[in-house]
Design an enzyme around this catalytic site. Sequence first.
Site, PDB file in Angstrom:
ATOM      1  N   ASP A  35      -6.931 -14.316   2.125  1.00 62.41           N
ATOM      2  CA  ASP A  35      -7.963 -13.507   2.789  1.00 62.41           C
ATOM      3  C   ASP A  35      -8.800 -12.740   1.768  1.00 62.41           C
ATOM      4  OD1 ASP A  35      -5.578 -12.082   2.186  1.00 62.41           O
ATOM      5  OD2 ASP A  35      -6.266 -10.396   3.398  1.00 62.41           O
ATOM      6  N   GLU A  36      -9.959 -12.334   2.208  1.00 60.06           N
ATOM      7  CA  GLU A  36     -10.789 -11.343   1.518  1.00 60.06           C
ATOM      8  C   GLU A  36     -10.869 -11.581   0.009  1.00 60.06           C
ATOM      9  OE1 GLU A  36     -10.223  -7.645   4.627  1.00 60.06           O
ATOM     10  OE2 GLU A  36      -8.733  -7.806   3.034  1.00 60.06           O
ATOM     11  N   THR A  60      -0.375  -0.745   5.727  1.00 59.32           N
ATOM     12  CA  THR A  60       0.118   0.622   5.509  1.00 59.32           C
ATOM     13  C   THR A  60      -0.761   1.467   4.583  1.00 59.32           C
ATOM     14  OG1 THR A  60       1.566  -0.184   3.755  1.00 59.32           O
ATOM     15  CG2 THR A  60       2.520   0.005   5.975  1.00 59.32           C
ATOM     16  N   GLU A  61      -2.050   1.130   4.471  1.00 57.30           N
ATOM     17  CA  GLU A  61      -2.927   2.005   3.671  1.00 57.30           C
ATOM     18  C   GLU A  61      -2.831   3.447   4.160  1.00 57.30           C
ATOM     19  OE1 GLU A  61      -3.862  -0.865   5.063  1.00 57.30           O
ATOM     20  OE2 GLU A  61      -5.441  -1.870   3.921  1.00 57.30           O
ATOM     21  N   HIS A  99      -6.805 -10.229  -3.545  1.00 58.35           N
ATOM     22  CA  HIS A  99      -5.778  -9.179  -3.424  1.00 58.35           C
ATOM     23  C   HIS A  99      -4.745  -9.273  -4.552  1.00 58.35           C
ATOM     24  CE1 HIS A  99      -7.000  -7.194   0.293  1.00 58.35           C
ATOM     25  NE2 HIS A  99      -7.317  -8.378   0.776  1.00 58.35           N
ATOM     26  N   TRP A 121      -6.737 -13.683  12.157  1.00 58.49           N
ATOM     27  CA  TRP A 121      -6.717 -12.211  12.177  1.00 58.49           C
ATOM     28  C   TRP A 121      -8.073 -11.604  12.485  1.00 58.49           C
ATOM     29  CZ3 TRP A 121      -9.034  -8.526   8.882  1.00 58.49           C
ATOM     30  CH2 TRP A 121      -9.692  -9.020   7.753  1.00 58.49           C
ATOM     31  N   ASP A 155      -1.721  -1.037  12.888  1.00 56.86           N
ATOM     32  CA  ASP A 155      -2.099   0.138  12.094  1.00 56.86           C
ATOM     33  C   ASP A 155      -3.287   0.856  12.725  1.00 56.86           C
ATOM     34  OD1 ASP A 155      -3.419  -2.287  11.388  1.00 56.86           O
ATOM     35  OD2 ASP A 155      -4.298  -1.319   9.628  1.00 56.86           O
ATOM     36  N   ASP A 209      -0.129  -7.136  -3.523  1.00 54.43           N
ATOM     37  CA  ASP A 209      -1.503  -6.782  -3.162  1.00 54.43           C
ATOM     38  C   ASP A 209      -2.157  -6.055  -4.329  1.00 54.43           C
ATOM     39  OD1 ASP A 209      -3.911  -6.245  -1.619  1.00 54.43           O
ATOM     40  OD2 ASP A 209      -2.669  -6.602   0.138  1.00 54.43           O
ATOM     41  N   TYR A 262      -3.337  -5.548  15.507  1.00 50.72           N
ATOM     42  CA  TYR A 262      -3.307  -4.727  14.297  1.00 50.72           C
ATOM     43  C   TYR A 262      -2.701  -3.363  14.630  1.00 50.72           C
ATOM     44  CZ  TYR A 262      -5.110  -7.750  10.696  1.00 50.72           C
ATOM     45  OH  TYR A 262      -5.216  -8.736   9.751  1.00 50.72           O
ATOM     46  N   ARG A 276       0.851  -1.185   0.000  1.00 50.93           N
ATOM     47  CA  ARG A 276       0.000   0.000   0.000  1.00 50.93           C
ATOM     48  C   ARG A 276       0.886   1.233   0.000  1.00 50.93           C
ATOM     49  NH1 ARG A 276      -3.031  -3.924   2.545  1.00 50.93           N
ATOM     50  NH2 ARG A 276      -4.831  -4.406   1.225  1.00 50.93           N
TER      51      ARG A 276
HETATM   52  C1  ACM Z   1      -6.211  -9.003   6.563  1.00 50.96           C
HETATM   53  O1  ACM Z   1      -6.150  -8.094   7.416  1.00 50.96           O
HETATM   54  N1  ACM Z   1      -6.936  -8.847   5.466  1.00 50.96           N
HETATM   55  C2  ACM Z   1      -5.475 -10.242   6.721  1.00 50.96           C
END
Ligand code: ACM
Length: 553
Positions: free
Chosen positions: A340-341, A489-490, A277, A407, A434, A202, A432, A173
Amino acid sequence: MITKRFFSLLFTALIATAAHGATNEEPAVTVIPQPVKMTVEKGHFDLKPSTAVILGFEDEKMECATDFLNEVAEPIFGTKLKVATGKTKKGAINITRDESLGEEAYRLEVGNKGINIEASTSHGVFYAFQTLRQLIPVEMLKSGNAKSVEIPAVAIEDKPHFWHRGVMFDICRHFFTVDQVKEVIDMAAMHKMNRLHWHLTDDQGWRIEIKKYPKLTEIGSVREDSQVPGTHHQVNCKMEGKPYGPYFYTQDQIREVVKYAADRFITVVPEIEIPGHSVAALAAYPELGCTGEQYKVRTIWGISEEVACPGKESTFKFWEDVLSEVLDLFPSEYIHIGGDECPRVAWEKCPACQARIKAEGLQNEDELQTYVNHRIEKFLNDHGRKMIGWDEILKGGVSPTTTVMSWRGSKGGIAAAKAGNTVIMTPNTHCYLDYPQGKDKTIEPPFGERRPDRPHYLPLEKVYALDPYDQLTEDEQKYVIGVQGNLWTEHIATFDHVQYMLLPRMVAIAEVGWNYEGKDFDRFTTNMKRMLKLYDAYGYKYAVSYWRENGKL
Ligand code: ACM
Ligand code: ZN
């Protein structure tokens, strides 16, 4: 009058450490993570430029340990300490082998007549040296031409609780240079952490050179624009209005980082995101997607519905080719495949994906992802490696040999441990890094901005409260092999900000990982004050929110 305070100070100076509790007085000797057993004794050792380091045993990385000691000694004395092999000597730093100790364990005794270190490997010796650095008066660390430094007499027996003590660094990011990654490695090693989980690919950028697919970095490492940190892609999205990149690491740079980390006894675990991703990869090679349309490297944060197409055999060829190069670069036994996602929208409409589901007798798209995981895991296993994935990989079934990184809270990890899968606990509720850590925005501008997509407030005490064994029976606890802090790091665009988010919260995770049974938050925050001075000596940035907000600064 001999006051209570006098006795308290005397006690602090003479006796063991464990009981500093709520006094908030800085004890004379502090080591973080807190050693498993530490006794502070009377007297000290005078470390001098002429003090020899005598190795009673060697292994292939002993030089890494002694090089680190000299990285500490040279700025103190203006010269390195002499390292020799041989029998223990009076007045020296004597390293001897005790095969009964674990790989990372050590004993350290500092007395008037010398320093004795026992370990079974150079890894343990390295940690003894890390501890030794913390025993040196901070103001001496950069003195340049000191004649002698006093190291307080101690007896320490130490070993880690968890096998994997990691930090994840997202350089997709926002990108960070080789030197900055090395600095994160130094910070992790300082706290006896042993894994860097390097998030290399990503939607917003592909950051590792792959020789067979040059467009991954030619095209995939640049985005046309970037969402402004602190804004939300669906709520108050603002764009920077300028391209970002090309930013990536060459394979030589990757090797350099892997070696730098290995020299500091840190294994770099690479993460290549499969199958979600993946927009940056799709932008470079559109045939990897379900529609083959012209994808663009994602400019905003959040989750993309554009994911790789597991209906096509060519996508597996791509993943295996990429992983082959990754395996050549990273000796880590464990390889992280993301997982993920991954929205199912594209797969639901894709003839190739639907054909795969039918041909393989899969129930649905969840099982299609499981099919991907199993094939990738077999590829890794066939090459002598093991697979880690984020906890989404549990959906649709997971093979018993996969390691699950929990997570979305701890529930995925708990389910995995109950099913007999090994687990690394990195719940967003505690790990997390961040998420903001300060209450008062005026104290932390711009770092403490609340973000609509990451509303969690994660102060130091919450991180330290992490219990990786929560809700697990003694038998199930065996499956929890580690803990880790994650830095996405977005919303973190500068390296100062990176450090501020890591220190001191990463250290709380390091202490849970090292000395789970000896956790004591009051002692930790009291002892941390000395570490903050050490960070000053090395120019590291850190947050003081906890101490400021609790009137302890
Ligand atoms: C994650 O935070 N998408 C692993
Ligand atoms: Zn498809």
